[in-house]
Design a protein around this motif. Sequence first.
Motif, PDB file in Angstrom:
ATOM      1  N   GLY A 294       0.787  -1.231   0.000  1.00  0.00           N
ATOM      2  CA  GLY A 294       0.000   0.000   0.000  1.00  0.00           C
ATOM      3  C   GLY A 294       0.816   1.277   0.000  1.00  0.00           C
ATOM      4  O   GLY A 294       0.380   2.285   0.566  1.00  0.00           O
ATOM      5  N   LEU A 295       1.985   1.276  -0.660  1.00  0.00           N
ATOM      6  CA  LEU A 295       2.842   2.461  -0.635  1.00  0.00           C
ATOM      7  C   LEU A 295       2.188   3.615  -1.377  1.00  0.00           C
ATOM      8  O   LEU A 295       1.756   3.472  -2.529  1.00  0.00           O
ATOM      9  N   ARG A 296       2.175   4.774  -0.709  1.00  0.00           N
ATOM     10  CA  ARG A 296       1.595   5.971  -1.309  1.00  0.00           C
ATOM     11  C   ARG A 296       2.512   7.162  -1.068  1.00  0.00           C
ATOM     12  O   ARG A 296       3.035   7.356   0.030  1.00  0.00           O
ATOM     13  N   LEU A 297       2.693   7.935  -2.114  1.00  0.00           N
ATOM     14  CA  LEU A 297       3.480   9.169  -2.005  1.00  0.00           C
ATOM     15  C   LEU A 297       3.103  10.071  -3.168  1.00  0.00           C
ATOM     16  O   LEU A 297       3.109   9.641  -4.332  1.00  0.00           O
ATOM     17  N   ALA A 298       2.773  11.324  -2.858  1.00  0.00           N
ATOM     18  CA  ALA A 298       2.406  12.283  -3.893  1.00  0.00           C
ATOM     19  C   ALA A 298       3.259  13.533  -3.763  1.00  0.00           C
ATOM     20  O   ALA A 298       3.616  13.947  -2.653  1.00  0.00           O
ATOM     21  N   PHE A 299       3.609  14.096  -4.899  1.00  0.00           N
ATOM     22  CA  PHE A 299       4.304  15.376  -4.953  1.00  0.00           C
ATOM     23  C   PHE A 299       3.330  16.380  -5.559  1.00  0.00           C
ATOM     24  O   PHE A 299       3.114  16.392  -6.776  1.00  0.00           O
ATOM     25  N   GLY A 300       2.715  17.200  -4.709  1.00  0.00           N
ATOM     26  CA  GLY A 300       1.656  18.063  -5.201  1.00  0.00           C
ATOM     27  C   GLY A 300       0.488  17.194  -5.658  1.00  0.00           C
ATOM     28  O   GLY A 300      -0.003  16.350  -4.924  1.00  0.00           O
ATOM     29  N   GLY A 301       0.076  17.377  -6.884  1.00  0.00           N
ATOM     30  CA  GLY A 301      -1.019  16.577  -7.402  1.00  0.00           C
ATOM     31  C   GLY A 301      -0.568  15.336  -8.148  1.00  0.00           C
ATOM     32  O   GLY A 301      -1.400  14.594  -8.686  1.00  0.00           O
ATOM     33  N   VAL A 302       0.745  15.080  -8.183  1.00  0.00           N
ATOM     34  CA  VAL A 302       1.285  13.935  -8.924  1.00  0.00           C
ATOM     35  C   VAL A 302       1.462  12.756  -7.980  1.00  0.00           C
ATOM     36  O   VAL A 302       2.191  12.841  -6.985  1.00  0.00           O
ATOM     37  N   LYS A 303       0.806  11.654  -8.277  1.00  0.00           N
ATOM     38  CA  LYS A 303       0.914  10.451  -7.458  1.00  0.00           C
ATOM     39  C   LYS A 303       2.086   9.604  -7.953  1.00  0.00           C
ATOM     40  O   LYS A 303       1.981   8.910  -8.963  1.00  0.00           O
ATOM     41  N   ALA A 304       3.207   9.667  -7.227  1.00  0.00           N
ATOM     42  CA  ALA A 304       4.385   8.889  -7.597  1.00  0.00           C
ATOM     43  C   ALA A 304       4.267   7.443  -7.142  1.00  0.00           C
ATOM     44  O   ALA A 304       4.884   6.544  -7.717  1.00  0.00           O
ATOM     45  N   ALA A 305       3.499   7.215  -6.090  1.00  0.00           N
ATOM     46  CA  ALA A 305       3.178   5.863  -5.627  1.00  0.00           C
ATOM     47  C   ALA A 305       1.725   5.869  -5.195  1.00  0.00           C
ATOM     48  O   ALA A 305       1.336   6.622  -4.311  1.00  0.00           O
ATOM     49  N   ASP A 306       0.939   5.020  -5.833  1.00  0.00           N
ATOM     50  CA  ASP A 306      -0.513   5.062  -5.630  1.00  0.00           C
ATOM     51  C   ASP A 306      -1.022   3.679  -5.235  1.00  0.00           C
ATOM     52  O   ASP A 306      -1.771   3.038  -5.953  1.00  0.00           O
ATOM     53  N   GLY A 307      -0.536   3.215  -4.069  1.00  0.00           N
ATOM     54  CA  GLY A 307      -0.977   1.903  -3.580  1.00  0.00           C
ATOM     55  C   GLY A 307      -0.131   0.760  -4.116  1.00  0.00           C
ATOM     56  O   GLY A 307      -0.675  -0.251  -4.574  1.00  0.00           O
ATOM     57  N   ILE A 308       1.189   0.893  -4.043  1.00  0.00           N
ATOM     58  CA  ILE A 308       2.100  -0.130  -4.567  1.00  0.00           C
ATOM     59  C   ILE A 308       2.129  -1.336  -3.632  1.00  0.00           C
ATOM     60  O   ILE A 308       2.434  -1.226  -2.440  1.00  0.00           O
ATOM     61  N   ASP A 309       1.822  -2.509  -4.175  1.00  0.00           N
ATOM     62  CA  ASP A 309       1.982  -3.795  -3.491  1.00  0.00           C
ATOM     63  C   ASP A 309       2.959  -4.636  -4.306  1.00  0.00           C
ATOM     64  O   ASP A 309       2.716  -4.889  -5.496  1.00  0.00           O
ATOM     65  N   LEU A 310       4.047  -5.065  -3.677  1.00  0.00           N
ATOM     66  CA  LEU A 310       5.050  -5.830  -4.422  1.00  0.00           C
ATOM     67  C   LEU A 310       5.859  -6.694  -3.473  1.00  0.00           C
ATOM     68  O   LEU A 310       6.307  -6.227  -2.423  1.00  0.00           O
ATOM     69  N   ASP A 311       6.063  -7.952  -3.860  1.00  0.00           N
ATOM     70  CA  ASP A 311       6.991  -8.847  -3.179  1.00  0.00           C
ATOM     71  C   ASP A 311       8.209  -9.040  -4.074  1.00  0.00           C
ATOM     72  O   ASP A 311       8.061  -9.316  -5.272  1.00  0.00           O
TER      73      ASP A 311
END
Length: 256
Positions: free
Chosen positions: A9-26
């Motif tokens: 569930g990684l999330r990170l936004a810079f202003g209105g840009v979603k650089a990570a929008d719910g990343i799930d990864l093994d």
Amino acid sequence: MRALLEARGLRLAFGGVKAADGIDLDVMEHEFLAIIGPNGAGKTTFINMTTGYLKPQGGTITYSGAEITGRRPRDIVRRGVARSFQLPQLFSEHTVEENAALAIASREGIWSPFAPLLRPAWRQEARELLDRFGLLPVAGQRADALNEGTRKLADIAMAVALKPRLLLMDEPTSGVAAAEKMGIVETLVRVLRDARVTAVFVEHDMDVVERFADRVAVWSQGRIAALGPPAQVLADPAVQRDVIGIERPAAGVAHA
């Protein structure tokens, strides 16, 4: 095969840009995972979050069973996670051998710019490391005298000097002459597999991805759009259109 790294569930936004929008990864132990996608898709952001250079606004990152979300880069390195950068991070005024000795010293918790150069054991380990990468012939050259391909290998050798279990590489072939690419990747893959290092690498050269990756993750607008073996992922029409740049003709359209 078990997961060495787990992102949820990684999330990170810079202003209105979603650089990570719910990343799930093994990331599975001992695998070579390629990350591909268009510029701005969030590939480097994922590496930066995993290695502590960016803190996610949501979600968790677990490495070898322990959560490392938001920890400092130096702490993450001590746990066994290393990285190389798109632009090699070498001490330009030092020789290749001295750079390797400095990396070994930092692994041992020594940050003096002079102490590593005076310890024969570290110099010997540095030379053995460079030999594994085929860099011994340039051990005495200053880092700023190397061509781009050799600089890339030297930068990755510095990361391997930290003895990681997981290595993340940001575009290891960018700026490297086409004639050198395969040889460089063959060398680093051989060294990493011999050392049983798990590797994640961001890459734009699909020939490199197809030949060396065990799995491929496709990033698109901060999300994982596809994940699987190279043959399967690279044959996906959406991946070919949006990442590789191949536009398939519409059904029924004739071509001369």
